[in-house]
Design a protein around this motif. Structure first.
Motif, PDB file in Angstrom:
ATOM      1  N   LYS A   8      56.622  26.360  45.511  1.00  0.00           N
ATOM      2  CA  LYS A   8      57.603  27.427  45.291  1.00  0.00           C
ATOM      3  C   LYS A   8      56.963  28.808  45.208  1.00  0.00           C
ATOM      4  O   LYS A   8      57.651  29.806  45.076  1.00  0.00           O
ATOM      5  CB  LYS A   8      58.393  27.149  44.011  1.00  0.00           C
ATOM      6  N   MET A   9      55.645  28.873  45.291  1.00  0.00           N
ATOM      7  CA  MET A   9      54.929  30.140  45.149  1.00  0.00           C
ATOM      8  C   MET A   9      54.920  30.939  46.437  1.00  0.00           C
ATOM      9  O   MET A   9      54.869  30.376  47.525  1.00  0.00           O
ATOM     10  CB  MET A   9      53.473  29.888  44.746  1.00  0.00           C
ATOM     11  N   SER A  10      54.912  32.255  46.268  1.00  0.00           N
ATOM     12  CA  SER A  10      54.683  33.129  47.417  1.00  0.00           C
ATOM     13  C   SER A  10      53.192  33.052  47.755  1.00  0.00           C
ATOM     14  O   SER A  10      52.372  32.585  46.953  1.00  0.00           O
ATOM     15  CB  SER A  10      55.053  34.571  47.075  1.00  0.00           C
ATOM     16  N   PHE A  11      52.850  33.530  48.919  1.00  0.00           N
ATOM     17  CA  PHE A  11      51.448  33.546  49.336  1.00  0.00           C
ATOM     18  C   PHE A  11      50.613  34.335  48.342  1.00  0.00           C
ATOM     19  O   PHE A  11      49.545  33.896  47.909  1.00  0.00           O
ATOM     20  CB  PHE A  11      51.332  34.150  50.744  1.00  0.00           C
ATOM     21  N   GLU A  12      51.113  35.511  47.965  1.00  0.00           N
ATOM     22  CA  GLU A  12      50.368  36.392  47.072  1.00  0.00           C
ATOM     23  C   GLU A  12      50.141  35.758  45.696  1.00  0.00           C
ATOM     24  O   GLU A  12      49.053  35.855  45.131  1.00  0.00           O
ATOM     25  CB  GLU A  12      51.092  37.738  46.925  1.00  0.00           C
ATOM     26  N   THR A  13      51.159  35.113  45.163  1.00  0.00           N
ATOM     27  CA  THR A  13      51.041  34.458  43.864  1.00  0.00           C
ATOM     28  C   THR A  13      50.042  33.316  43.926  1.00  0.00           C
ATOM     29  O   THR A  13      49.203  33.151  43.036  1.00  0.00           O
ATOM     30  CB  THR A  13      52.415  33.941  43.387  1.00  0.00           C
ATOM     31  N   ALA A  14      50.127  32.524  44.991  1.00  0.00           N
ATOM     32  CA  ALA A  14      49.212  31.390  45.153  1.00  0.00           C
ATOM     33  C   ALA A  14      47.776  31.875  45.299  1.00  0.00           C
ATOM     34  O   ALA A  14      46.853  31.287  44.718  1.00  0.00           O
ATOM     35  CB  ALA A  14      49.629  30.538  46.349  1.00  0.00           C
ATOM     36  N   MET A  15      47.555  32.948  46.049  1.00  0.00           N
ATOM     37  CA  MET A  15      46.203  33.481  46.224  1.00  0.00           C
ATOM     38  C   MET A  15      45.647  33.998  44.899  1.00  0.00           C
ATOM     39  O   MET A  15      44.473  33.790  44.587  1.00  0.00           O
ATOM     40  CB  MET A  15      46.193  34.605  47.263  1.00  0.00           C
ATOM     41  N   ALA A  16      46.491  34.670  44.120  1.00  0.00           N
ATOM     42  CA  ALA A  16      46.045  35.191  42.829  1.00  0.00           C
ATOM     43  C   ALA A  16      45.640  34.050  41.901  1.00  0.00           C
ATOM     44  O   ALA A  16      44.600  34.112  41.232  1.00  0.00           O
ATOM     45  CB  ALA A  16      47.140  36.039  42.197  1.00  0.00           C
ATOM     46  N   GLU A  17      46.438  32.995  41.875  1.00  0.00           N
ATOM     47  CA  GLU A  17      46.096  31.861  41.026  1.00  0.00           C
ATOM     48  C   GLU A  17      44.853  31.149  41.545  1.00  0.00           C
ATOM     49  O   GLU A  17      44.004  30.723  40.770  1.00  0.00           O
ATOM     50  CB  GLU A  17      47.258  30.878  40.898  1.00  0.00           C
ATOM     51  N   LEU A  18      44.731  31.015  42.858  1.00  0.00           N
ATOM     52  CA  LEU A  18      43.547  30.391  43.440  1.00  0.00           C
ATOM     53  C   LEU A  18      42.299  31.175  43.046  1.00  0.00           C
ATOM     54  O   LEU A  18      41.263  30.592  42.706  1.00  0.00           O
ATOM     55  CB  LEU A  18      43.680  30.303  44.963  1.00  0.00           C
ATOM     56  N   ASP A  19      42.387  32.485  43.044  1.00  0.00           N
ATOM     57  CA  ASP A  19      41.274  33.335  42.632  1.00  0.00           C
ATOM     58  C   ASP A  19      40.890  33.053  41.175  1.00  0.00           C
ATOM     59  O   ASP A  19      39.708  32.965  40.830  1.00  0.00           O
ATOM     60  CB  ASP A  19      41.642  34.805  42.822  1.00  0.00           C
ATOM     61  N   GLN A  20      41.898  32.878  40.322  1.00  0.00           N
ATOM     62  CA  GLN A  20      41.635  32.558  38.917  1.00  0.00           C
ATOM     63  C   GLN A  20      40.952  31.189  38.783  1.00  0.00           C
ATOM     64  O   GLN A  20      40.013  31.031  38.004  1.00  0.00           O
ATOM     65  CB  GLN A  20      42.934  32.551  38.113  1.00  0.00           C
ATOM     66  N   VAL A  21      41.441  30.219  39.533  1.00  0.00           N
ATOM     67  CA  VAL A  21      40.868  28.866  39.493  1.00  0.00           C
ATOM     68  C   VAL A  21      39.403  28.907  39.922  1.00  0.00           C
ATOM     69  O   VAL A  21      38.533  28.341  39.249  1.00  0.00           O
ATOM     70  CB  VAL A  21      41.678  27.896  40.390  1.00  0.00           C
ATOM     71  N   VAL A  22      39.119  29.594  41.013  1.00  0.00           N
ATOM     72  CA  VAL A  22      37.754  29.681  41.513  1.00  0.00           C
ATOM     73  C   VAL A  22      36.860  30.358  40.471  1.00  0.00           C
ATOM     74  O   VAL A  22      35.744  29.902  40.203  1.00  0.00           O
ATOM     75  CB  VAL A  22      37.707  30.426  42.866  1.00  0.00           C
ATOM     76  N   GLY A  23      37.365  31.420  39.864  1.00  0.00           N
ATOM     77  CA  GLY A  23      36.590  32.118  38.836  1.00  0.00           C
ATOM     78  C   GLY A  23      36.233  31.214  37.674  1.00  0.00           C
ATOM     79  O   GLY A  23      35.082  31.204  37.201  1.00  0.00           O
ATOM     80  N   LYS A  24      37.183  30.441  37.205  1.00  0.00           N
ATOM     81  CA  LYS A  24      36.929  29.521  36.092  1.00  0.00           C
ATOM     82  C   LYS A  24      35.909  28.459  36.482  1.00  0.00           C
ATOM     83  O   LYS A  24      35.011  28.128  35.703  1.00  0.00           O
ATOM     84  CB  LYS A  24      38.223  28.853  35.643  1.00  0.00           C
ATOM     85  N   LEU A  25      36.043  27.920  37.680  1.00  0.00           N
ATOM     86  CA  LEU A  25      35.106  26.885  38.126  1.00  0.00           C
ATOM     87  C   LEU A  25      33.701  27.454  38.329  1.00  0.00           C
ATOM     88  O   LEU A  25      32.712  26.789  38.013  1.00  0.00           O
ATOM     89  CB  LEU A  25      35.611  26.222  39.406  1.00  0.00           C
ATOM     90  N   GLU A  26      33.609  28.676  38.827  1.00  0.00           N
ATOM     91  CA  GLU A  26      32.297  29.287  39.056  1.00  0.00           C
ATOM     92  C   GLU A  26      31.570  29.599  37.748  1.00  0.00           C
ATOM     93  O   GLU A  26      30.349  29.527  37.685  1.00  0.00           O
ATOM     94  CB  GLU A  26      32.435  30.567  39.887  1.00  0.00           C
ATOM     95  N   ARG A  27      32.321  29.949  36.708  1.00  0.00           N
ATOM     96  CA  ARG A  27      31.697  30.236  35.410  1.00  0.00           C
ATOM     97  C   ARG A  27      31.056  28.985  34.829  1.00  0.00           C
ATOM     98  O   ARG A  27      30.075  29.067  34.104  1.00  0.00           O
ATOM     99  CB  ARG A  27      32.721  30.811  34.426  1.00  0.00           C
ATOM    100  N   GLY A  28      31.642  27.833  35.108  1.00  0.00           N
ATOM    101  CA  GLY A  28      31.070  26.577  34.660  1.00  0.00           C
ATOM    102  C   GLY A  28      31.233  26.290  33.181  1.00  0.00           C
ATOM    103  O   GLY A  28      30.569  25.409  32.649  1.00  0.00           O
ATOM    104  N   ASP A  29      32.108  27.014  32.513  1.00  0.00           N
ATOM    105  CA  ASP A  29      32.298  26.797  31.081  1.00  0.00           C
ATOM    106  C   ASP A  29      33.547  25.975  30.777  1.00  0.00           C
ATOM    107  O   ASP A  29      34.102  26.045  29.700  1.00  0.00           O
ATOM    108  CB  ASP A  29      32.341  28.131  30.332  1.00  0.00           C
ATOM    109  N   VAL A  30      33.957  25.170  31.748  1.00  0.00           N
ATOM    110  CA  VAL A  30      35.156  24.346  31.610  1.00  0.00           C
ATOM    111  C   VAL A  30      34.715  22.884  31.489  1.00  0.00           C
ATOM    112  O   VAL A  30      33.799  22.447  32.193  1.00  0.00           O
ATOM    113  CB  VAL A  30      36.084  24.526  32.835  1.00  0.00           C
TER     114      VAL A  30
END
Length: 80
Positions: A8-30
């Motif tokens: 149900k997400m727009s492209f822009e919303t999905a990209m913004a969330e994907l960016d957040q997901v990648v950031g969290k995974l890259e930090r490695g503190d999860v």
């Protein structure tokens, strides 16, 4: 991250969330369990964004104009 269904997400919303997901995974503190959940969400977001882009590409057309200035044909634009 939101609880909104990816479909149900727009492209822009999905990209913004994907960016957040990648950031969290890259930090490695999860925690490992959370990393797996984030990775799965990220994979769904990526697939959704790719589908949205493909759909947009199919809608973009090159319009050919004849000698009289009238549009004569439309063809999909390649290479986008």
């Amino acid at each position: 991250m939101t609880d909104v269904a990816v479909e149900k997400m727009s492209f822009e919303t999905a990209m913004a969330e994907l960016d957040q997901v990648v950031g969290k995974l890259e930090r490695g503190d999860v925690a490992l369990e959370d990393s797996i959940t984030l990775y799965e969400r990220g994979a769904k977001l990526k697939a959704h964004c790719e589908a949205k882009l493909k759909d947009a590409e199919e809608k973009v057309e090159k319009i050919s104009v004849g000698g009289d200035g009238q549009a004569t044909a439309t063809t999909p634009v390649e290479g986008l």
